[in-house]
Design an enzyme around this catalytic site. Structure first.
Site, PDB file in Angstrom:
ATOM      1  N   SER A  75      32.378  49.984  23.030  1.00 12.18           N
ATOM      2  CA  SER A  75      33.210  49.680  24.199  1.00 12.18           C
ATOM      3  C   SER A  75      34.637  50.187  24.027  1.00 12.18           C
ATOM      4  CB  SER A  75      33.238  48.168  24.455  1.00 12.18           C
ATOM      5  OG  SER A  75      33.774  47.477  23.335  1.00 12.18           O
TER       6      SER A  75
ATOM      7  N   ASN B 176      33.823  37.027  19.825  1.00 11.37           N
ATOM      8  CA  ASN B 176      33.509  36.339  21.080  1.00 11.37           C
ATOM      9  C   ASN B 176      34.720  35.623  21.657  1.00 11.37           C
ATOM     10  OD1 ASN B 176      30.990  37.217  20.409  1.00 11.37           O
ATOM     11  ND2 ASN B 176      30.027  35.201  20.266  1.00 11.37           N
TER      12      ASN B 176
ATOM     13  N   THR C 108      42.023  42.314  71.679  1.00  9.72           N
ATOM     14  CA  THR C 108      40.820  41.733  71.088  1.00  9.72           C
ATOM     15  C   THR C 108      39.671  42.664  71.452  1.00  9.72           C
ATOM     16  OG1 THR C 108      40.280  40.397  73.040  1.00  9.72           O
ATOM     17  CG2 THR C 108      41.717  39.388  71.383  1.00  9.72           C
TER      18      THR C 108
ATOM     19  N   LYS D 215      48.278  69.755  61.353  1.00  3.81           N
ATOM     20  CA  LYS D 215      47.787  68.418  61.033  1.00  3.81           C
ATOM     21  C   LYS D 215      48.786  67.604  60.209  1.00  3.81           C
ATOM     22  CE  LYS D 215      44.413  66.722  61.708  1.00  3.81           C
ATOM     23  NZ  LYS D 215      43.177  66.826  60.912  1.00  3.81           N
TER      24      LYS D 215
ATOM     25  N   GLU E  90      43.990  55.853  55.066  1.00  7.00           N
ATOM     26  CA  GLU E  90      42.562  56.096  54.912  1.00  7.00           C
ATOM     27  C   GLU E  90      42.080  55.710  53.518  1.00  7.00           C
ATOM     28  OE1 GLU E  90      42.071  59.684  58.178  1.00  7.00           O
ATOM     29  OE2 GLU E  90      42.274  60.186  56.050  1.00  7.00           O
TER      30      GLU E  90
ATOM     31  N   GLN F 228      29.905  42.710  27.954  1.00  6.97           N
ATOM     32  CA  GLN F 228      30.666  43.936  27.770  1.00  6.97           C
ATOM     33  C   GLN F 228      30.950  44.605  29.117  1.00  6.97           C
ATOM     34  OE1 GLN F 228      30.038  46.467  24.249  1.00  6.97           O
ATOM     35  NE2 GLN F 228      29.410  48.069  25.674  1.00  6.97           N
TER      36      GLN F 228
ATOM     37  N   LYS G 236      34.623  43.978  31.821  1.00  6.60           N
ATOM     38  CA  LYS G 236      35.981  44.495  31.786  1.00  6.60           C
ATOM     39  C   LYS G 236      36.234  45.634  32.764  1.00  6.60           C
ATOM     40  CE  LYS G 236      35.206  44.348  27.390  1.00  6.60           C
ATOM     41  NZ  LYS G 236      34.380  43.121  27.398  1.00  6.60           N
TER      42      LYS G 236
END
Length: 493
Positions: A23, A110, A155, A283, A290, A322, A325
């Site tokens: 890891s 641990n 709405t 553009k 986005e 493991q 994370k």
């Protein structure tokens, strides 16, 4: 140096297992927190009589030097270092010989990893808090500049009733304020220290988990050693908060995308927070908005991944953990990129106020004003609603707007109507009539703005989330250190 667990094995792991099991490729960022926890553990071993004062001082000083080397890049993992704990113990033993091996007494990977991840998450939450505050402040500043500028409230993405631009912007701020509340509330539950729980059953050595917890800035040691090494609620909850922030950013981004389109034309994006096209020179694309919308799916996916990993695990530690994370790291990394960019986009928006003001009364958005006018004259709202709807139908038939109906036409719709109803058929009148707390009336929006500023100030400056005087992830002078190096920009094709 042998792996931390190699004593009962006659040979090393297969290459395929090593590649799967390691890891270190992603948990190396926890090195500063592992070092801080190791220093606290050394002091507890000294108080337990398991280290002399000289040995403790030597270990603590060597760990500080190792931390500086990690921060500078002079010490780094190498092949064979399974994880952050293995690499750092190797570095310590290289400096101190057998004395470096004494530090492992009374702890396990641990409880180490459970502690390191909590320290990292709590530290990262402070940066997340600061970024959220900055976004709320940018929304507040824009809202303050447009407190009285009307726009069509929608709405179902259809014109509903007039509101102000400031009111709409502050609606987004409220969601981010709730996210700040969630972070503060989350930290209270995350402030529990697993160190001292060992592999799962605690330790027969005379350790003092409460002292370790206090030194590392936690509120208390873990009340149950099995739960301490198994619990990843704090990680899942932080991933949820991150996903919720992502959803709020996505909804803000969607509105900016609409507002900046030619069809709306409500805002102009600053050049610094928009991009162009490789083929169409005209553009100006809302890429920040986005990406805010797009990354929300990634953040929700991280939460889902973590919850699915946890759902079937027996207590206590399992190697599945493991996988806890990377979802958390990815969520925090992406928010650290996305929030400042979104804040910059919001802060530099230029509102073309004439466009939303012109469209505020369109789509018969003042029809409710007729109904409310009738209610104030004693007409039941059920009937008033029908009368207002009939006015709309007549306008559609005659190609008129509501205020253009003649007295005769109004009276023909209902005997309760007369020409004086036109007094409320203006955007200004509709906004002024909204006086209830939280509504879109000018005074109500001013009060809301003050409330948002006050709430943001609660989290501004020194965060009320935990911060030790010299916290994990800092050197002795309080400077931030990062074992992963400086953050780089993400590149897109």
């Amino acid at each position: 140096m042998a792996a931390l667990w190699g004593g009962r094995f006659s040979g090393g792991p297969a290459e395929a297992l090593q590649a799967l099991n390691d890891s270190i490729g992603f948990d190396w960022r926890l090195a500063p927190y592992d070092i801080a926890a190791s220093q606290a553990h050394a002091r507890v071993l000294r108080r337990a009589g398991l280290l002399t004062e000289e040995e403790c001082d030597t270990l603590v000083e060597a760990l500080a030097v190792l931390g500086a080397e990690v921060a500078s890049g002079d010490f780094a993992p190498r092949p064979g270092d399974e994880d952050v704990h293995t690499a750092l113990e190797r570095g310590l033993v290289e400096k101190l010989g057998d004395l470096g091996g004494k530090l492992r007494a009374g702890r396990s990977r641990n409880d180490q990893i459970a502690t390191d991840l909590r320290l990292y998450a709590r530290d990262a939450a402070k940066g997340l808090t600061a970024d959220l505050v900055a976004l709320v402040e940018a929304l507040s500043a824009q809202a303050e500049g447009h407190l009285y500028d009307p726009a069509p409230g929608m709405t179902h993405l259809q014109h509903a009733q007039p509101i102000t631009i400031g009111h709409q912007l502050l609606a987004h701020a409220q969601g981010f304020l709730r996210d700040l509340d969630r972070l503060r509330d989350w930290d209270k539950r995350a402030a529990v220290c697993p160190l001292g729980s060992g592999a799962l059953s605690g330790s027969s050595l005379p350790l003092d988990p409460a002292a370790v917890a206090a030194e590392l800035g936690f509120d208390s040691p873990a009340p149950n050693s099995v739960d301490a090494v198994a619990d990843r609620d704090f990680a899942a909850e932080l991933a949820f908060i991150g996903a919720q922030i992502g959803v709020h950013l996505s909804r803000l981004g969607e509105e900016v995308i609409l507002w900046s389109s030619q069809e709306f034309g409500w805002v102009t994006l600053d050049d610094a927070f928009s991009t162009g096209s490789s083929i169409m020179p005209q553009k100006k694309n809302p890429d920040v908005a986005e990406l805010a919308r797009g990354k929300a799916g990634r953040l929700v996916g991280n939460l889902t991944s973590l919850l699915v990993t946890l759902k079937g695990l027996p207590f206590a530690y399992n190697k599945d953990l493991q996988e806890d994370k990377e979802p958390v790291f990815d969520t925090l990394d992406n928010l650290a990129l996305l929030l400042p960019a979104t804040t910059g986009m919001v802060a530099t928006l230029r509102f073309n106020t004439e466009r939303p003001a012109a469209s505020a009364p369109t789509g018969f958005s003042l029809a409710t004003e007729i109904a409310d006018w009738l209610v104030r004259k004693g007409v039941p709202f059920r009937d008033a609603h029908e009368v207002a709807g009939s006015c709309v139908a007549l306008c559609e038939k005659e190609s008129l707007d509501l205020h253009e109906l003649s007295d005769e036409q109004l009276e023909g719709v209902s005997g309760h109507l007369d020409g004086s109803v036109r007094e409320v058929l203006t955007v200004e009148g509709a906004l002024a009539g909204r006086t209830t707390p939280g509504s879109t009336g000018p005074e109500a929006v001013k009060a809301q703005l003050a409330q948002v500023k006050d709430r943001a100030a609660e989290f501004g400056g020194k965060s009320d989330l935990h911060r030790a005087p010299t916290g994990p992830g800092e050197d002795a002078a309080g400077r931030r250190i990062s074992p992963t190096g400086p953050r780089t920009s993400q590149k897109r094709s």
